[in-house]
Motif scaffolding. Structure first.
Motif, PDB file in Angstrom:
ATOM      1  N   CYS A  86       0.848  -1.195   0.000  1.00 17.01           N
ATOM      2  CA  CYS A  86       0.000   0.000   0.000  1.00 17.01           C
ATOM      3  C   CYS A  86       0.883   1.244   0.000  1.00 17.01           C
ATOM      4  CB  CYS A  86      -0.905   0.015   1.222  1.00 17.01           C
ATOM      5  SG  CYS A  86      -1.914   1.503   1.296  1.00 17.01           S
ATOM      6  N   PRO A  87       0.772   2.117  -1.021  1.00 14.29           N
ATOM      7  CA  PRO A  87       1.704   3.246  -1.086  1.00 14.29           C
ATOM      8  C   PRO A  87       1.414   4.337  -0.067  1.00 14.29           C
ATOM      9  CG  PRO A  87       0.193   3.327  -2.925  1.00 14.29           C
ATOM     10  CD  PRO A  87      -0.095   2.058  -2.206  1.00 14.29           C
ATOM     11  N   VAL A  88       0.174   4.429   0.448  1.00 18.28           N
ATOM     12  CA  VAL A  88      -0.185   5.564   1.305  1.00 18.28           C
ATOM     13  C   VAL A  88      -0.479   5.140   2.735  1.00 18.28           C
ATOM     14  CG1 VAL A  88      -0.998   7.048  -0.546  1.00 18.28           C
ATOM     15  CG2 VAL A  88      -2.554   5.420   0.482  1.00 18.28           C
ATOM     16  N   ARG A  89      -0.059   3.958   3.133  1.00 22.46           N
ATOM     17  CA  ARG A  89      -0.275   3.446   4.485  1.00 22.46           C
ATOM     18  C   ARG A  89      -1.752   3.407   4.854  1.00 22.46           C
ATOM     19  NH1 ARG A  89       4.504   3.469   7.907  1.00 22.46           N
ATOM     20  NH2 ARG A  89       6.213   4.453   6.826  1.00 22.46           N
ATOM     21  N   ARG A 105      -7.865   7.251   3.909  1.00 24.14           N
ATOM     22  CA  ARG A 105      -6.574   7.375   3.240  1.00 24.14           C
ATOM     23  C   ARG A 105      -6.504   6.588   1.934  1.00 24.14           C
ATOM     24  NH1 ARG A 105      -2.972  10.124   4.782  1.00 24.14           N
ATOM     25  NH2 ARG A 105      -1.457   9.032   3.517  1.00 24.14           N
ATOM     26  N   ILE A 107      -6.531   5.407  -1.634  1.00 20.81           N
ATOM     27  CA  ILE A 107      -6.650   6.154  -2.887  1.00 20.81           C
ATOM     28  C   ILE A 107      -7.259   5.295  -3.997  1.00 20.81           C
ATOM     29  CG2 ILE A 107      -4.753   7.710  -2.368  1.00 20.81           C
ATOM     30  CD1 ILE A 107      -3.035   5.972  -4.268  1.00 20.81           C
TER      31      ILE A 107
ATOM     32  N   ARG B  81      -7.763  11.786  -4.645  1.00 20.89           N
ATOM     33  CA  ARG B  81      -6.841  11.569  -3.538  1.00 20.89           C
ATOM     34  C   ARG B  81      -5.428  11.272  -4.027  1.00 20.89           C
ATOM     35  NH1 ARG B  81     -10.129   7.755   0.700  1.00 20.89           N
ATOM     36  NH2 ARG B  81     -11.938   9.118   0.957  1.00 20.89           N
ATOM     37  N   HIS B  84      -2.304  12.355  -2.142  1.00 25.28           N
ATOM     38  CA  HIS B  84      -1.796  11.644  -0.957  1.00 25.28           C
ATOM     39  C   HIS B  84      -0.444  11.002  -1.250  1.00 25.28           C
ATOM     40  CE1 HIS B  84      -5.629  11.038   1.620  1.00 25.28           C
ATOM     41  NE2 HIS B  84      -5.772  12.082   0.847  1.00 25.28           N
ATOM     42  N   LEU B  85      -0.229  10.646  -2.525  1.00 24.79           N
ATOM     43  CA  LEU B  85       1.034   9.991  -2.889  1.00 24.79           C
ATOM     44  C   LEU B  85       2.186  10.981  -2.884  1.00 24.79           C
ATOM     45  CD1 LEU B  85      -0.269   8.012  -5.938  1.00 24.79           C
ATOM     46  CD2 LEU B  85       0.751   6.991  -3.951  1.00 24.79           C
ATOM     47  N   TYR B  92       3.131   9.335   6.008  1.00 28.26           N
ATOM     48  CA  TYR B  92       1.982   9.291   5.114  1.00 28.26           C
ATOM     49  C   TYR B  92       2.200   8.436   3.875  1.00 28.26           C
ATOM     50  CZ  TYR B  92      -0.248  12.692   8.003  1.00 28.26           C
ATOM     51  OH  TYR B  92      -0.830  13.298   9.061  1.00 28.26           O
ATOM     52  N   ILE B  93       3.453   8.190   3.515  1.00 28.10           N
ATOM     53  CA  ILE B  93       3.686   7.279   2.392  1.00 28.10           C
ATOM     54  C   ILE B  93       4.489   6.095   2.905  1.00 28.10           C
ATOM     55  CG2 ILE B  93       3.545   8.979   0.556  1.00 28.10           C
ATOM     56  CD1 ILE B  93       6.671   8.845   0.585  1.00 28.10           C
ATOM     57  N   ASN B  94       4.373   4.994   2.204  1.00 27.78           N
ATOM     58  CA  ASN B  94       5.008   3.759   2.639  1.00 27.78           C
ATOM     59  C   ASN B  94       6.259   3.539   1.793  1.00 27.78           C
ATOM     60  OD1 ASN B  94       5.687   1.209   3.327  1.00 27.78           O
ATOM     61  ND2 ASN B  94       3.810   0.241   2.601  1.00 27.78           N
ATOM     62  N   PRO B  95       7.450   3.700   2.360  1.00 28.22           N
ATOM     63  CA  PRO B  95       8.656   3.586   1.543  1.00 28.22           C
ATOM     64  C   PRO B  95       8.908   2.178   1.015  1.00 28.22           C
ATOM     65  CG  PRO B  95       9.222   3.835   3.839  1.00 28.22           C
ATOM     66  CD  PRO B  95       7.744   4.020   3.750  1.00 28.22           C
ATOM     67  N   ILE B  99       5.029   1.576  -5.628  1.00 29.92           N
ATOM     68  CA  ILE B  99       4.321   2.745  -6.159  1.00 29.92           C
ATOM     69  C   ILE B  99       4.958   4.018  -5.614  1.00 29.92           C
ATOM     70  CG2 ILE B  99       2.103   3.952  -6.151  1.00 29.92           C
ATOM     71  CD1 ILE B  99       0.717   1.373  -6.348  1.00 29.92           C
ATOM     72  N   THR B 100       5.457   3.961  -4.361  1.00 27.44           N
ATOM     73  CA  THR B 100       6.103   5.132  -3.780  1.00 27.44           C
ATOM     74  C   THR B 100       7.373   5.490  -4.526  1.00 27.44           C
ATOM     75  OG1 THR B 100       5.247   4.393  -1.685  1.00 27.44           O
ATOM     76  CG2 THR B 100       6.892   6.112  -1.623  1.00 27.44           C
ATOM     77  N   TYR B 101       8.202   4.472  -4.837  1.00 31.02           N
ATOM     78  CA  TYR B 101       9.395   4.821  -5.628  1.00 31.02           C
ATOM     79  C   TYR B 101       8.946   5.427  -6.942  1.00 31.02           C
ATOM     80  CZ  TYR B 101      10.610   0.045  -3.712  1.00 31.02           C
ATOM     81  OH  TYR B 101      10.709  -1.103  -3.022  1.00 31.02           O
TER      82      TYR B 101
END
Lengths: 218, 311
Positions: A86-89, A105, A107, B81, B84-85, B92-95, B99-101
């Motif tokens: 999950c990218p946004v926790r 949260r 998305i 939303r 949010h990324l 707030y973001i999951n390293p 998708i985060t990278y």
């Protein structure tokens, strides 16, 4: 993940962590689908989507036939891939082991749905966010059992803290052979089955994968 | 139990969460990364006759990358939303999520590609080389991360292999070079007023050379696909079912027909057969076939991977 305690020196009760889990004893399951109905009613699950459902297969050749059930729900894994991806926790793990989705949260990228090995998540077509079973944490926090457990007429579902040696679930798990779905993936599922059928646990058994009907995510 | 004696009576619906728009997103980032790499090779190659290729790639790469994330916005259930990324706050973001990278790369890469294009077109060779060197790892990782998105989808046997990021980068190179050939041919045929015969002929030689390069990358891509399929056939049960879908099942027309035959084998023959390798028409057909083939590859990986039931 349950802490390992040595039988010689039992872990101190004060330090013990709660870990909720469910055991489904299929020797008592009659396939009435009342768990699916109770879940839909309790959690307002929209039409066509399920957090908890009962997979039914028939096997054998007449006259040696049987019908096998597999009540399915989110395994609330100890090492869930949905939480990792999950990218946004939005997906979180509570200290008591329940895996939840933060509805403010999410998305709706659906990556958790694509990576879940058990396909238990769905997009709510009305609210456009990902939802799944979370052991009815609103009920558990008030000291009640999840809706599916309370309604199960054969008492096939047992819910509780597996780290509490006095709980029913810990005693059932210690004295019965239990299995989980897809243990080889290392997700450490926390829904355990007693007497689950091999073919019911196999997702591709009894279906022709070239002719499966797909459903739009929302 | 013998599978013919098992019948599924009831189950919850089988869903395919990530649809064709995600495949299209992978395709467009692939085009962008591939054409950027070709452009940088041309700029860093040093020879003046390669410079036109550098200019084409510098325009095509940011254009494709601006189109690509639009597909993601349409695909998302909550497009409003999306910000949010982009908070980039640790809580707030999951390293750990690919998708985060990806979001960080999708922010950094187009900016660097646009600056690179600016310096290429203003003729500032020194600065364009600097931004070429900055852009290369970004371009490769902006497409490599899409391979990680697929590879970390743990539940899907077709996706969850270490080969996926490499396969995605190589197929991006294939489609990127094909797009560059098309753009170079259009430039050579329609935008060559005021040029001498020798200049046009030199430009054509460059296009034929690009065709040979395309052939070499297609061979590597075919080798990787062979690896993937052989391992699928001998791995887990889910992997065997995925191979079944691709080789003789529901997606065999997309995979064997379009991706392998139309998109790889026929163009491979065309870029090495002397008659078609030295004609602009032949190369045009070969590059269009390659681009269609890579689109079919993205489709069969994204949709085919999710077609094996999991519950």
């Amino acid at each position: 993940m349950p802490e390992k305690s040595s039988p010689i020196a039992p872990a101190d009760d004060e330090k013990r962590k709660t870990r909720y889990a469910m055991v489904i004893d299929l020797r008592h399951c009659v396939g009435c689908h009342s768990c699916s109905v109770a879940c839909k009613s309790e959690n307002e699950v929209p039409l066509g989507k399920f957090r908890s459902w009962v997979k039914v297969i028939e096997k054998g050749r007449y006259p040696d036939v049987s019908r096998q059930f597999l009540p399915s729900l989110c395994n609330n894994c100890a090492n869930p891939i949905c939480n990792r991806n999950c990218p946004v926790r939005a997906t979180y793990i509570r200290p008591d082991g329940i895996v939840g989705v933060n509805q403010h949260r999410c998305i709706g990228c659906m990556y958790c749905m694509a990576s879940c090995p058990y396909d238990v998540r769905y997009i709510n077509p009305l609210r456009k966010i990902v939802q799944k079973c979370f052991f009815c944490d609103h009920r558990v926090d008030k000291g009640l059992e999840p809706a599916c457990v309370e309604t199960c007429l054969g008492k096939a579902r047992i819910f509780g803290d597996i780290n509490d040696p006095n709980s029913e679930i810990a005693q059932v798990m210690s004295t019965n052979p239990v299995v989980t779905l897809k243990p080889d993936l290392g997700t450490e599922p926390h829904v355990f089955y007693i007497a689950a059928d091999y073919d019911a646990m196999d997702p591709t058994s009894g279906v022709d994968i070239n002719f499966i009907l797909f459903e739009e995510p929302y | 139990m013998d599978p013919s004696n098992v019948n599924l009576l009831y189950n919850s619906p089988h869903q395919i969460p990530l649809g064709i728009l995600l495949a299209q997103y992978f395709y467009l980032t692939g085009l962008s990364a591939g054409s950027f790499v070709v452009s940088v090779i041309a700029i860093l190659g040093g020879k003046t006759e390669y410079k036109p290729l550098g200019k084409i790639g510098a325009v095509v790469a940011p254009l494709c990358l601006i189109l690509a994330p639009m597909n993601l916005l349409v695909e998302m259930a909550q497009p409003l939303r999306a910000w949010h990324l982009m908070t980039y706050l640790p809580g707030y973001i999951n390293p750990k999520s690919p998708i985060t990278y990806g979001v960080m790369l999708l922010t950094a890469y187009p900016i660097s590609a646009i600056i690179y294009a600016f310096f290429v077109y203003t003729g500032n060779m020194k600065m364009s080389k600097v931004f070429a060197i900055i852009g290369i790892p970004l371009a490769i990782s902006v497409h490599g991360y899409t391979g990680f998105i697929i590879a970390l989808g743990k539940g899907r046997a077709l996706w969850n292999t270490a080969l996926m990021p490499t396969l995605f980068i190589v197929s991006a190179m294939v489609s990127g070079i094909a797009l560059m050939i098309l753009a170079a041919i259009i430039r050579n045929v329609y935008f060559s007023q005021g040029k001498t015969e020798e200049e046009i002929e030199a430009d054509r030689k460059l296009i034929y050379g690009l065709g040979k390069f395309l052939g070499a990358v297609i061979i590597f891509d075919l080798f990787l696909i062979l690896n993937a399929v052989l391992v699928l056939l001998t791995s887990s049960k889910g992997a065997w079912h995925a191979a079944e879908l691709l080789l003789w099942g529901r997606y065999s027309l997309d995979f064997l027909g379009v991706e392998i035959l139309l998109g790889s084998v026929i163009p491979l023959f065309m870029v090495f057969y002397p008659k078609t390798a030295t004609s602009l028409k032949g190369l045009t057909i070969a590059s269009i076939l390659v681009m269609v083939g890579i689109y079919a590859m993205r489709y069969s990986v994204v949709i085919g991977g999710q077609s094996v039931p999991l519950h």
